[in-house]
Design a protein around this motif. Structure first.
Motif, PDB file in Angstrom:
ATOM      1  N   GLY A   1      -4.499 -18.702  -6.573  1.00  6.43           N
ATOM      2  CA  GLY A   1      -3.301 -17.938  -6.882  1.00  6.43           C
ATOM      3  C   GLY A   1      -3.456 -16.504  -6.428  1.00  6.43           C
ATOM      4  O   GLY A   1      -4.548 -16.065  -6.060  1.00  6.43           O
ATOM      5  N   TYR A   2      -2.337 -15.789  -6.435  1.00  8.12           N
ATOM      6  CA  TYR A   2      -2.425 -14.343  -6.163  1.00  8.12           C
ATOM      7  C   TYR A   2      -1.331 -13.606  -6.913  1.00  8.12           C
ATOM      8  O   TYR A   2      -0.318 -14.188  -7.312  1.00  8.12           O
ATOM      9  CB  TYR A   2      -2.402 -14.040  -4.666  1.00  8.12           C
ATOM     10  N   ILE A   3      -1.563 -12.297  -7.101  1.00 10.76           N
ATOM     11  CA  ILE A   3      -0.640 -11.447  -7.830  1.00 10.76           C
ATOM     12  C   ILE A   3      -0.451 -10.136  -7.069  1.00 10.76           C
ATOM     13  O   ILE A   3      -1.411  -9.575  -6.538  1.00 10.76           O
ATOM     14  CB  ILE A   3      -1.155 -11.189  -9.275  1.00 10.76           C
ATOM     15  N   ILE A   4       0.801  -9.695  -6.975  1.00 12.26           N
ATOM     16  CA  ILE A   4       1.142  -8.385  -6.406  1.00 12.26           C
ATOM     17  C   ILE A   4       1.756  -7.557  -7.522  1.00 12.26           C
ATOM     18  O   ILE A   4       2.726  -7.992  -8.158  1.00 12.26           O
ATOM     19  CB  ILE A   4       2.139  -8.513  -5.241  1.00 12.26           C
ATOM     20  N   TYR A   5       1.198  -6.378  -7.770  1.00 12.16           N
ATOM     21  CA  TYR A   5       1.690  -5.585  -8.896  1.00 12.16           C
ATOM     22  C   TYR A   5       1.589  -4.090  -8.620  1.00 12.16           C
ATOM     23  O   TYR A   5       0.882  -3.640  -7.717  1.00 12.16           O
ATOM     24  CB  TYR A   5       0.921  -5.935 -10.173  1.00 12.16           C
ATOM     25  N   PHE A   6       2.334  -3.336  -9.445  1.00 13.41           N
ATOM     26  CA  PHE A   6       2.407  -1.885  -9.336  1.00 13.41           C
ATOM     27  C   PHE A   6       2.283  -1.299 -10.737  1.00 13.41           C
ATOM     28  O   PHE A   6       2.873  -1.830 -11.694  1.00 13.41           O
ATOM     29  CB  PHE A   6       3.741  -1.453  -8.707  1.00 13.41           C
ATOM     30  N   LEU A   7       1.533  -0.225 -10.862  1.00 13.42           N
ATOM     31  CA  LEU A   7       1.349   0.449 -12.147  1.00 13.42           C
ATOM     32  C   LEU A   7       2.264   1.668 -12.191  1.00 13.42           C
ATOM     33  O   LEU A   7       2.118   2.603 -11.403  1.00 13.42           O
ATOM     34  CB  LEU A   7      -0.106   0.863 -12.320  1.00 13.42           C
ATOM     35  N   ASN A   8       3.220   1.621 -13.113  1.00 12.48           N
ATOM     36  CA  ASN A   8       4.205   2.696 -13.243  1.00 12.48           C
ATOM     37  C   ASN A   8       4.146   3.261 -14.656  1.00 12.48           C
ATOM     38  O   ASN A   8       4.836   2.788 -15.558  1.00 12.48           O
ATOM     39  CB  ASN A   8       5.617   2.169 -12.941  1.00 12.48           C
ATOM     40  N   GLY A   9       3.302   4.262 -14.861  1.00 12.39           N
ATOM     41  CA  GLY A   9       3.122   4.796 -16.205  1.00 12.39           C
ATOM     42  C   GLY A   9       2.534   3.733 -17.105  1.00 12.39           C
ATOM     43  O   GLY A   9       1.507   3.135 -16.787  1.00 12.39           O
ATOM     44  N   ASP A  10       3.184   3.482 -18.245  1.00 15.48           N
ATOM     45  CA  ASP A  10       2.649   2.479 -19.168  1.00 15.48           C
ATOM     46  C   ASP A  10       3.271   1.104 -18.933  1.00 15.48           C
ATOM     47  O   ASP A  10       3.139   0.205 -19.756  1.00 15.48           O
ATOM     48  CB  ASP A  10       2.843   2.911 -20.621  1.00 15.48           C
ATOM     49  N   ASN A  11       3.934   0.926 -17.793  1.00 19.23           N
ATOM     50  CA  ASN A  11       4.518  -0.370 -17.448  1.00 19.23           C
ATOM     51  C   ASN A  11       3.916  -0.897 -16.148  1.00 19.23           C
ATOM     52  O   ASN A  11       3.728  -0.153 -15.188  1.00 19.23           O
ATOM     53  CB  ASN A  11       6.032  -0.259 -17.279  1.00 19.23           C
ATOM     54  N   MET A  12       3.583  -2.180 -16.131  1.00 19.21           N
ATOM     55  CA  MET A  12       3.169  -2.858 -14.909  1.00 19.21           C
ATOM     56  C   MET A  12       4.339  -3.677 -14.397  1.00 19.21           C
ATOM     57  O   MET A  12       4.974  -4.412 -15.158  1.00 19.21           O
ATOM     58  CB  MET A  12       1.973  -3.779 -15.179  1.00 19.21           C
TER      59      MET A  12
ATOM     60  N   LYS B   1       0.822  -1.209   0.000  1.00 18.52           N
ATOM     61  CA  LYS B   1       0.000   0.000   0.000  1.00 18.52           C
ATOM     62  C   LYS B   1       0.857   1.261   0.000  1.00 18.52           C
ATOM     63  O   LYS B   1       0.528   2.250  -0.669  1.00 18.52           O
ATOM     64  CB  LYS B   1      -0.931  -0.009   1.211  1.00 18.52           C
ATOM     65  N   SER B   2       1.980   1.232   0.709  1.00 18.39           N
ATOM     66  CA  SER B   2       2.844   2.418   0.799  1.00 18.39           C
ATOM     67  C   SER B   2       3.419   2.812  -0.555  1.00 18.39           C
ATOM     68  O   SER B   2       3.809   3.960  -0.771  1.00 18.39           O
ATOM     69  CB  SER B   2       3.984   2.159   1.783  1.00 18.39           C
ATOM     70  N   GLU B   3       3.486   1.838  -1.481  1.00 22.94           N
ATOM     71  CA  GLU B   3       4.015   2.108  -2.821  1.00 22.94           C
ATOM     72  C   GLU B   3       2.900   2.087  -3.867  1.00 22.94           C
ATOM     73  O   GLU B   3       3.163   1.933  -5.059  1.00 22.94           O
ATOM     74  CB  GLU B   3       5.087   1.078  -3.173  1.00 22.94           C
ATOM     75  N   ASN B   4       1.655   2.247  -3.401  1.00 24.02           N
ATOM     76  CA  ASN B   4       0.491   2.301  -4.295  1.00 24.02           C
ATOM     77  C   ASN B   4       0.345   1.041  -5.140  1.00 24.02           C
ATOM     78  O   ASN B   4      -0.069   1.096  -6.305  1.00 24.02           O
ATOM     79  CB  ASN B   4       0.561   3.548  -5.197  1.00 24.02           C
ATOM     80  N   GLY B   5       0.677  -0.093  -4.528  1.00 25.12           N
ATOM     81  CA  GLY B   5       0.546  -1.363  -5.226  1.00 25.12           C
ATOM     82  C   GLY B   5      -0.779  -2.043  -4.943  1.00 25.12           C
ATOM     83  O   GLY B   5      -1.630  -1.531  -4.195  1.00 25.12           O
ATOM     84  N   HIS B   6      -0.962  -3.213  -5.548  1.00 19.63           N
ATOM     85  CA  HIS B   6      -2.236  -3.934  -5.475  1.00 19.63           C
ATOM     86  C   HIS B   6      -1.978  -5.423  -5.280  1.00 19.63           C
ATOM     87  O   HIS B   6      -1.010  -5.974  -5.821  1.00 19.63           O
ATOM     88  CB  HIS B   6      -3.043  -3.728  -6.760  1.00 19.63           C
ATOM     89  N   ILE B   7      -2.864  -6.067  -4.519  1.00 22.32           N
ATOM     90  CA  ILE B   7      -2.827  -7.524  -4.340  1.00 22.32           C
ATOM     91  C   ILE B   7      -4.197  -8.075  -4.707  1.00 22.32           C
ATOM     92  O   ILE B   7      -5.216  -7.657  -4.142  1.00 22.32           O
ATOM     93  CB  ILE B   7      -2.484  -7.920  -2.894  1.00 22.32           C
ATOM     94  N   TYR B   8      -4.213  -8.991  -5.671  1.00 21.65           N
ATOM     95  CA  TYR B   8      -5.463  -9.645  -6.090  1.00 21.65           C
ATOM     96  C   TYR B   8      -5.309 -11.156  -5.978  1.00 21.65           C
ATOM     97  O   TYR B   8      -4.221 -11.713  -6.182  1.00 21.65           O
ATOM     98  CB  TYR B   8      -5.820  -9.279  -7.533  1.00 21.65           C
ATOM     99  N   ILE B   9      -6.428 -11.805  -5.654  1.00 24.59           N
ATOM    100  CA  ILE B   9      -6.475 -13.258  -5.515  1.00 24.59           C
ATOM    101  C   ILE B   9      -7.291 -13.850  -6.655  1.00 24.59           C
ATOM    102  O   ILE B   9      -8.331 -13.306  -7.036  1.00 24.59           O
ATOM    103  CB  ILE B   9      -7.102 -13.662  -4.162  1.00 24.59           C
TER     104      ILE B   9
END
Length: 385
Positions: free
Chosen positions: A205-216, A189-197
């Motif tokens: 399964g689960y995924i942790i990701y961050f959106l950085n401009g046009d790159n994930m 959360k501190s880096e504006n990321g996301h966790i989805y199951i």
């Protein structure tokens, strides 16, 4: 110069050094110093009553070769520019290494900004990851089976279950429990990321990701079966109006490369990730579980310039499925520095690799002993602080 552990009122000075040396966003710095930082795990150098250098020894439990070890993860090694080039790093690292030894720890880990800085202190490369750099369009053909839901604290048991399943064939992981994931939620959360199951009747399964401009950037994509992996790859594709590229970090034994439509158009590379170090050679070797009924013995000379207890010639004896280590005055059958011993101990290399790297030749007895004690594994770790 005074080397000591930090006090409560040192936090602002330590945060100033951190902010000067690292390009972390304010949200992450706040998270780190609110939830991870502990003054009793922080070593500082004080000069003229001013703190000029610091590091943290963050505590984890490391699952290495079927055993769990209390481990110091060295982070935040930093020095103000006016104090650089004066030997402070050597002093603070030597102090910290011997503190870990005196506390009874057997191993340590460190994520380097530059490998050359830490090899001299006995740390060596022990973990790699696969990094995929893909066009999001390459994931278009996958199908979603089940549904994706945003993870919450109430899902932590599912995350632990998925993680344990996904990592069962890898070595050298951090133990992940309820407290670990509670903290991970705060970090992401501190880096504006996301966790989805991914759910398909049950959590798969689960995924942790961050959106950085046009790159994930996908920090973790853990799955119990191939349908879960394909579903989460399609989930990544469904961000195609936001992101054109995706970078995925994964263990060496990951399966993504086997299911891509055209791997040749993908950028897939091995990325060095983490260094390790044997802190207590005798303690670590004697802690290992050995399944062999063989009785073997060899004299090994080890060079360790910073922890004197590890430096010298040791008789290593395997008997009754136990290892016994004794410091001796005798001729050595082979000589390795602590860096090579670390890579063997972490199962990152085997004895054949060690002999090639060091241009050594040894007897068959020495080779048999090392093969019985150490076997190469797929190491994986994914902690950043």
């Amino acid at each position: 110069m005074n080397i000591r552990y930090a006090k409560d009122n040192d936090i602002d000075s330590i945060k100033d050094i951190w902010n000067y040396c690292f390009n972390d966003e304010e949200g992450f710095v706040d998270y780190y110093f609110n939830y991870k930082y502990k003054n009793y795990n922080t070593v500082v150098i004080e000069e003229d009553e001013n703190i000029v250098s610091s590091l943290q020894l963050n505590q984890y439990k490391l699952k290495l070769n079927s055993k769990i070890y209390d481990t110091s993860y060295v982070v935040g090694v930093s020095t103000f520019p006016e104090a650089r080039g004066m030997g402070y790093m050597k002093n603070i690292m030597e102090f910290s290494l011997n503190e870990m030894y005196n506390k009874g720890q057997f191993v340590s880990i460190l994520m380097p900004i530059d490998y050359r800085l830490y090899r001299k202190y006995g740390y060596e490369q022990c973990y790699d990851q696969i990094e995929y750099n893909l066009d999001v369009e390459e994931l278009k053909s996958f199908k979603i089976k089940g549904k994706m839901i945003k993870a919450k604290d109430s899902n932590i048991k599912d995350l632990i279950n998925i993680s344990n399943s996904f990592l069962k064939d890898t070595n050298g992981n951090i133990e992940r429990d309820q407290a670990y994931y509670e903290n991970l939620f705060k970090e992401v959360k501190s880096e504006n990321g996301h966790i989805y199951i991914h759910e398909d009747e049950k959590a798969k399964g689960y995924i942790i990701y961050f959106l950085n401009g046009d790159n994930m950037f996908v920090r973790e994509i853990y799955y119990k079966n191939i349908d879960s992996l394909k579903t989460m790859l399609k989930f990544i594709y469904n961000h195609n109006t936001q992101c054109k590229k995706v970078t995925i970090s994964a263990p060496i034994n990951d399966k993504i490369r086997f299911i891509l439509d055209n791997p040749k158009t993908s950028d897939i590379k091995i990325k060095p990730f983490m260094m390790g170090r044997i802190i207590n050679l005798k303690g670590y070797l004697e802690s290992l579980n050995i399944e062999s009924d063989l009785s073997l013995s060899a004299n090994i000379e080890v060079e360790d310039k910073f922890i004197k207890e590890n430096n010298g010639i040791f008789n290593i004896k395997l008997e009754n499925k136990k290892i016994y280590v004794e410091k001796i005055q005798s001729e050595a059958d082979v000589k390795f520095n602590i860096n090579t011993i670390t890579q063997l101990g972490f199962s990152y290399i085997d004895i054949e690799d060690a002999l090639i790297i060091n241009n050594n030749k040894v007897s068959d007895n020495v080779i048999k002993l090392f093969k019985t004690i150490f076997d190469k594994k797929d190491n994986y770790i994914n902690e950043y602080v």
